[in-house]
Design a protein around this motif. Structure first.
Motif, PDB file in Angstrom:
ATOM      1  N   VAL A   1       0.839  -1.206   0.000  1.00  0.00           N
ATOM      2  CA  VAL A   1       0.000   0.000   0.000  1.00  0.00           C
ATOM      3  C   VAL A   1       0.873   1.255   0.000  1.00  0.00           C
ATOM      4  CG1 VAL A   1      -1.536   1.373   1.464  1.00  0.00           C
ATOM      5  CG2 VAL A   1      -2.082  -1.016   1.006  1.00  0.00           C
TER       6      VAL A   1
ATOM      7  N   PHE B   1      -9.414   0.626  -5.151  1.00  0.00           N
ATOM      8  CA  PHE B   1      -9.605  -0.396  -4.113  1.00  0.00           C
ATOM      9  C   PHE B   1     -11.073  -0.776  -3.935  1.00  0.00           C
ATOM     10  CE2 PHE B   1      -5.279   0.486  -2.826  1.00  0.00           C
ATOM     11  CZ  PHE B   1      -4.862  -0.720  -2.282  1.00  0.00           C
TER      12      PHE B   1
ATOM     13  N   THR C   1      -3.864  -3.113  -8.265  1.00  0.00           N
ATOM     14  CA  THR C   1      -4.830  -3.836  -7.440  1.00  0.00           C
ATOM     15  C   THR C   1      -5.037  -5.262  -7.949  1.00  0.00           C
ATOM     16  OG1 THR C   1      -6.579  -2.723  -8.696  1.00  0.00           O
ATOM     17  CG2 THR C   1      -6.082  -1.855  -6.517  1.00  0.00           C
TER      18      THR C   1
ATOM     19  N   ILE D   1      -6.827  -2.041   5.551  1.00  0.00           N
ATOM     20  CA  ILE D   1      -6.335  -1.429   4.309  1.00  0.00           C
ATOM     21  C   ILE D   1      -6.709   0.046   4.263  1.00  0.00           C
ATOM     22  CG2 ILE D   1      -6.670  -1.397   1.794  1.00  0.00           C
ATOM     23  CD1 ILE D   1      -6.636  -4.435   1.849  1.00  0.00           C
TER      24      ILE D   1
ATOM     25  N   LEU E   1      -3.880   2.929   3.959  1.00  0.00           N
ATOM     26  CA  LEU E   1      -3.928   3.968   2.927  1.00  0.00           C
ATOM     27  C   LEU E   1      -3.877   5.362   3.555  1.00  0.00           C
ATOM     28  CD1 LEU E   1      -6.647   2.498   0.527  1.00  0.00           C
ATOM     29  CD2 LEU E   1      -4.308   3.060  -0.127  1.00  0.00           C
TER      30      LEU E   1
END
Length: 501
Positions: free
Chosen positions: A62, A312, A326, A355, A359
């Motif tokens: 990420v 995402f 991704t 996630i 991020l």
């Protein structure tokens, strides 16, 4: 409560925080080097991290993803060589600012606006993921085709001169993108029975040649010109500057999220569409677009970073990759025993929220690292041209070779560099060529799928466009944007304003 704990997992474990920071830092500098793509870096990481626990592996990936999308703007501004496809639009106004000694200000604005766009993308991912995913899944092949046509019509904004030259450049890009074997039938197209053309022409080679080598050749004409000293006394943009461009950044971030959520698109298309949007709604920019307009930096940078959160959304909620990175991350999740898709939110919601937290932290690190080291970076522009031209050529050769480890790509890059130089000389824009290459595959594949799904009946194809609200909206947008770039629109507008007065 469990949701908050999952989000803040990244903040409570120093190891994960360190991995996100290292990944973001590495991503910025990988993204800044033409040819070293984020996709390549993340794919290499899988072989190193498959034995790790899932949280550390995802944290590193990420970070590299978020940093890499932003990093492409550095060389785009300083050398007119986009480090990534999503930075092509940034170069259009960023490089003219560097030529005027405003590289520090340009990098400062792109950093802050990239951070803002990233926040919007992450917020939409956290709040509206299921709703945006439901919208994205309604897109039929004909809608993707119309979206590609809409993108190609951006030549009007990218050409900043003759529309005919812009359309010619865009069509040339589509033709270049079609070289190689047909993806559906595997028959050869435009290969002229040459084996080296069967695999197609590398998009990276075209991009680096057109922007990098042609720039070096252009600068050879002024090799003795003194370098412009960069003003770096104020890197961080003022609150007034941020407030002024806030409405535009909200609009272009929305474009980034939506385009990012459409499988197979990505930040490059989002950035170009956002640039076009900015050019249309900004009536009287302080500096013209293409000459160093601040709006030309704000729009693409907010959009391509917002597209990260958007990409995402289909990955986490549908198991469909939003872009190439991704797609690799889906493979990484499968390796670690997870199954991205509708059941992930039900069976393992902690992973989704982790996630989101990763991020968010990567976005913060991007802001910190982005605003540091600018003084060192701007020294590149202040070097004598006798040094900077060989540096541009060296970066171009390394970048073209690094993609496929192929010397053929270097030859293509040099060839397109010379060709790009003559295009510049005769007033043909380079942006539409790159845009055509990017959209060629999207247009070709979805046109074929759309017409096959209608059993090759054009009547049924157009009936599907008229009866589908989404297709009809896109079709009307295509017509309106095309007409708005012709003299008919100018004539009609003048007549209307004339009557009004």
């Amino acid at each position: 409560m469990e949701t908050l704990m999952a989000i803040f997992t990244i903040f409570t474990q120093p190891q994960l925080l360190l991995l996100v920071g290292v990944g973001t830092f590495a991503g910025i500098y990988i993204g800044a080097i033409p040819g070293l793509s984020v996709t390549m870096a993340v794919s290499i990481l899988i072989s190193f991290t498959f034995s790790w626990d899932v949280y550390p592996a995802i944290s590193l990936m990420v970070g590299i993803y978020m940093g890499g999308v932003y990093g492409g703007s550095r060389t785009a501004i300083l050398l007119n060589i986009p480090g990534a496809p999503s930075a092509i639009a940034t170069a259009m106004d960023g490089y003219p600012m560097a030529q005027k000694g405003e590289a520090g200000q340009a990098i400062g604005v792109t950093t802050v606006m990239s951070f803002f766009g990233g926040l919007i993308g992450i917020f939409v991912l956290a709040v509206a993921a299921p709703f945006v995913a439901d919208f994205a899944i309604t897109f039929q092949p004909r809608d993707y085709m119309l979206l590609a046509v809409l993108g190609i019509l951006l030549v009007g904004s990218l050409s900043s001169g003759s529309l005919v030259k812009g359309i010619f450049a865009g069509a040339l890009g589509i033709a270049i993108g079609a070289v190689g074997r047909d993806p559906l039938t595997f028959t050869e197209r435009f290969t002229f029975d040459l084996r080296l053309m069967e695999g197609g022409i590398s998009f990276i080679a075209v991009m680096i040649g057109m922007f990098g080598v042609s720039e070096a050749l252009q600068q050879l004409q002024n090799v003795n010109m003194k370098a412009v000293r960069q003003k770096i006394d104020r890197i961080m943009p003022s609150f007034g500057t941020v407030k002024k461009y806030l409405p535009l950044s909200l609009q272009t971030s929305s474009i980034g999220v939506i385009i990012g959520a459409l499988p197979g698109t990505g930040g490059d298309i989002a950035a170009l569409m956002a640039y076009d949007h900015a050019k249309r709604i900004t009536k009287k920019p302080k500096v013209p677009f293409g000459k160093g307009a601040m709006e030309g930096l704000v729009a693409p940078e907010t959009a391509n970073n917002a597209a990260v959160g958007g990409a995402f959304i289909p990955m986490m909620t549908l198991g469909i990759p939003g872009d190439a990175v991704t797609a690799i991350m889906i493979g990484a999740l499968f390796i670690h025993g997870l199954n991205p898709g509708p059941m992930l939110m039900v069976d393992q919601p902690d992973m989704f929220w982790f996630i989101v937290g990763a991020l968010l932290m990567a976005n913060v690190f991007m802001l910190i690292f982005g605003l540091t080291g600018i003084k060192i970076f701007t020294k590149i522009v202040e070097m004598p041209r006798s040094v900077i031209i060989p540096l541009i050529l060296l970066l171009s050769i390394v970048g073209a070779y690094a993609v496929n480890n192929s010397i053929t790509d270097v030859y293509w890059m040099l060839g397109f560099g010379v060709f790009g130089y003559f295009m510049r000389h005769y007033g043909y824009p380079l942006g539409p060529v790159i845009l055509g290459v990017i959209l060629s595959r999207l247009l070709d594949d979805n046109w074929r799928r759309a017409i096959i799904s209608e059993r090759e009946d054009l009547g049924s194809f157009f009936e599907g466009i008229i009866t589908s609200p989404l297709s009809l909206t896109l079709f009307i947008a295509v017509i309106l944007i095309f007409v708005s770039q012709t003299s008919i629109w100018t004539f009609a507008k003048n007549r209307l304003f004339g009557k009004a007065s």
